[in-house]
Motif scaffolding. Structure first.
Motif, short mmCIF file in Angstrom:
data_model
loop_
_atom_site.label_atom_id
_atom_site.label_comp_id
_atom_site.label_asym_id
_atom_site.label_seq_id
_atom_site.Cartn_x
_atom_site.Cartn_y
_atom_site.Cartn_z
N ILE A 16 0.84 -1.21 0.00
CA ILE A 16 0.00 0.00 0.00
C ILE A 16 0.87 1.25 0.00
CG2 ILE A 16 -1.70 1.32 1.33
CD1 ILE A 16 -2.72 -1.49 2.32
N SER A 17 1.92 1.24 0.80
CA SER A 17 2.83 2.39 0.84
C SER A 17 3.48 2.62 -0.52
CB SER A 17 3.91 2.18 1.90
OG SER A 17 3.36 2.11 3.19
N LEU A 18 3.91 1.55 -1.15
CA LEU A 18 4.52 1.66 -2.47
C LEU A 18 3.53 2.22 -3.48
CD1 LEU A 18 6.89 1.08 -4.41
CD2 LEU A 18 5.89 -1.19 -4.74
N LEU A 19 2.31 1.72 -3.48
CA LEU A 19 1.29 2.22 -4.40
C LEU A 19 0.98 3.69 -4.16
CD1 LEU A 19 -1.17 -0.81 -4.49
CD2 LEU A 19 0.49 -0.13 -6.24
N LEU A 20 0.96 4.10 -2.90
CA LEU A 20 0.73 5.51 -2.58
C LEU A 20 1.86 6.39 -3.12
CD1 LEU A 20 -0.65 5.25 1.05
CD2 LEU A 20 -1.85 6.24 -0.90
N CYS A 54 -5.51 5.05 -8.36
CA CYS A 54 -6.46 5.86 -7.59
C CYS A 54 -7.55 4.98 -6.98
CB CYS A 54 -7.08 6.94 -8.46
SG CYS A 54 -5.93 8.23 -8.94
N TYR A 55 -8.04 4.02 -7.76
CA TYR A 55 -9.09 3.13 -7.29
C TYR A 55 -8.62 2.30 -6.10
CZ TYR A 55 -12.65 -0.52 -7.42
OH TYR A 55 -13.66 -1.39 -7.08
N VAL A 56 -7.37 1.86 -6.13
CA VAL A 56 -6.83 1.01 -5.06
C VAL A 56 -6.46 1.82 -3.82
CG1 VAL A 56 -4.90 -0.51 -4.46
CG2 VAL A 56 -6.04 -0.77 -6.65
N ALA A 76 -0.77 11.90 6.23
CA ALA A 76 -1.37 11.24 7.39
C ALA A 76 -1.50 9.73 7.15
CB ALA A 76 -2.73 11.85 7.70
N THR A 77 -1.85 9.35 5.93
CA THR A 77 -1.98 7.93 5.61
C THR A 77 -0.63 7.23 5.68
OG1 THR A 77 -3.86 8.41 4.17
CG2 THR A 77 -2.78 6.29 3.88
N VAL A 78 0.39 7.83 5.11
CA VAL A 78 1.73 7.24 5.15
C VAL A 78 2.21 7.15 6.59
CG1 VAL A 78 4.14 7.59 4.50
CG2 VAL A 78 2.33 7.90 2.81
#
Length: 85
Positions: free
Chosen positions: A16-20, A42-44, A73-75
């Protein structure tokens, strides 16, 4: 069993971090806005960003700020989860 669950959770957090980060980098390029790959990113990743966007909008945090604070904040939350696991 616990080690397997922990390993899977850490792998998902890393993914998830990589995709962000890929989404953030691609957002700098104007031509990527309509590509299928960017739309998939964006969808993921949007379900992870949306709770912070809603919260920050309700609290009036970051309005007019040039950096997406929901991304930060998400990271930060994902990194905190990594440490706690």
């Amino acid at each position: 069993m616990t080690a397997i669950v922990r390993s899977i959770a850490l792998s998902l957090i890393e993914l998830i971090s990589l995709l962000l980060f890929v989404r953030a980098i691609l957002s700098w390029f104007a031509g990527m806005g309509g590509s299928k790959f960017y739309d998939l990113l964006c969808y993921v990743t949007e379900p992870f960003l949306m709770p912070y966007r809603i919260l920050f909008d309700k609290l009036g945090i970051g309005q007019g700020f040039p950096i997406d604070l929901s991304f930060l904040a998400t990271v930060f939350t994902l990194q905190l989860l990594t440490v706690l696991l």
